[in-house]
Write an enzyme that holds these catalytic residues in place. Sequence first.
Site, PDB file in Angstrom:
ATOM      1  N   HIS A 155      -1.628  -0.428   0.797  1.00 47.76           N
ATOM      2  CA  HIS A 155      -0.532  -0.464   0.047  1.00 47.76           C
ATOM      3  C   HIS A 155       0.385  -1.680   0.413  1.00 47.76           C
ATOM      4  O   HIS A 155       0.665  -2.006   1.621  1.00 47.76           O
ATOM      5  CB  HIS A 155       0.373   0.694   0.117  1.00 47.76           C
ATOM      6  CG  HIS A 155       0.640   1.123   1.551  1.00 47.76           C
ATOM      7  ND1 HIS A 155       1.716   0.904   2.110  1.00 47.76           N
ATOM      8  CD2 HIS A 155       0.031   2.065   2.417  1.00 47.76           C
ATOM      9  CE1 HIS A 155       1.619   1.410   3.457  1.00 47.76           C
ATOM     10  NE2 HIS A 155       0.424   2.161   3.345  1.00 47.76           N
ATOM     11  N   GLU A 188      -5.493   0.094   5.210  1.00 50.19           N
ATOM     12  CA  GLU A 188      -5.628   1.349   6.246  1.00 50.19           C
ATOM     13  C   GLU A 188      -6.832   2.029   5.593  1.00 50.19           C
ATOM     14  O   GLU A 188      -6.539   2.875   4.769  1.00 50.19           O
ATOM     15  CB  GLU A 188      -4.464   2.158   6.093  1.00 50.19           C
ATOM     16  CG  GLU A 188      -3.851   2.623   4.814  1.00 50.19           C
ATOM     17  CD  GLU A 188      -2.668   3.654   5.099  1.00 50.19           C
ATOM     18  OE1 GLU A 188      -2.666   4.446   6.068  1.00 50.19           O
ATOM     19  OE2 GLU A 188      -1.613   3.749   4.384  1.00 50.19           O
TER      20      GLU A 188
HETATM   21 CO    CO Z   1       0.286   2.906   5.409  1.00 50.21          CO
END
Ligand code: CO
Length: 297
Positions: A155, A188
């Site tokens: 993100h 991630e």
């Molecule tokens: Co994160």
Amino acid sequence: MDSETIEKYRQSGKIAAKALQHASKLIKPGVKLVTVCDAAEDKIRELGGGIAFPTQTSRNEIAAHYCPEDDDETVYQEGDVVKLDVGATVDGYVSDNALTVDLGDHAKLVKASREAVNAALKIVKPGTTLGEIGTAIQTAIEKYGFAPVKNLSGHGIGHYSVHESPSVPNFDSGSKNELVEGQSIAIEPFASTGAGMIQESSNPTVFMHVARRSVRSAFGRDILKDIESYNGLPFTTRWLSRKHGIGKTKFGLRELVNAGVIRGYPPLPDVRKGLVSQAEHSVLVFDKPIIITKLDE
Ligand code: CO
């Protein structure tokens, strides 16, 4: 992005990385989860940073969002796959990083997510598509025979913002959207021995302020005052209960959730209870990208 902002991101990333390293060394069988989370948050403060979000430590099939309450007696167990996710701020600029500690024989699972994040970081530059990032992650994880978790993503990070666009896929999403110079993003990947899909469980301890509305009870109002001091960043039950007591805190949080003022983020287990590993770095997008949470740079 100007040089002053870059410098703040660099400092933020360094603090988050040092706190992550420090706390991860404490993860051993028999140690309480809450001890490790406190250690990470204390370290951030000691280094002069702010806390971007409550430190989370999720075990085994839980991919993310486990954050112990003050009286949570849960300890790490021999055999656990332990995620630790830590974020800091400097002047509001957010950094986010995570790693996995293997207390069993899951070396390959840990390697899969670590190699995936490195494969993605290697191709970060303006013009790389989000689909290409996702493909690099998926390829690295599948090479080990595991599944990337498809409904969790990296993100954008920003000023007092832990989650913003773009959403960075952990699989070949086909997205032709390109990374843009000066973007700040967290990558991630999660690798799973199970479905590679997570679902929301119950009993969230991580919350975020999502709407400005008045609340009825004095408890709710007291707690909201603290919540406002977090500047829109996520917070956890433990921080509030240490000040207000657990009864008042739970009552107030429930009222605020019901009024739509805050939203809860419950733990996220793999739908087939597969074991999940995670690796995460924050990076500034340039022709020569700056990985702000890598300590050797
Ligand atoms: Co994160």
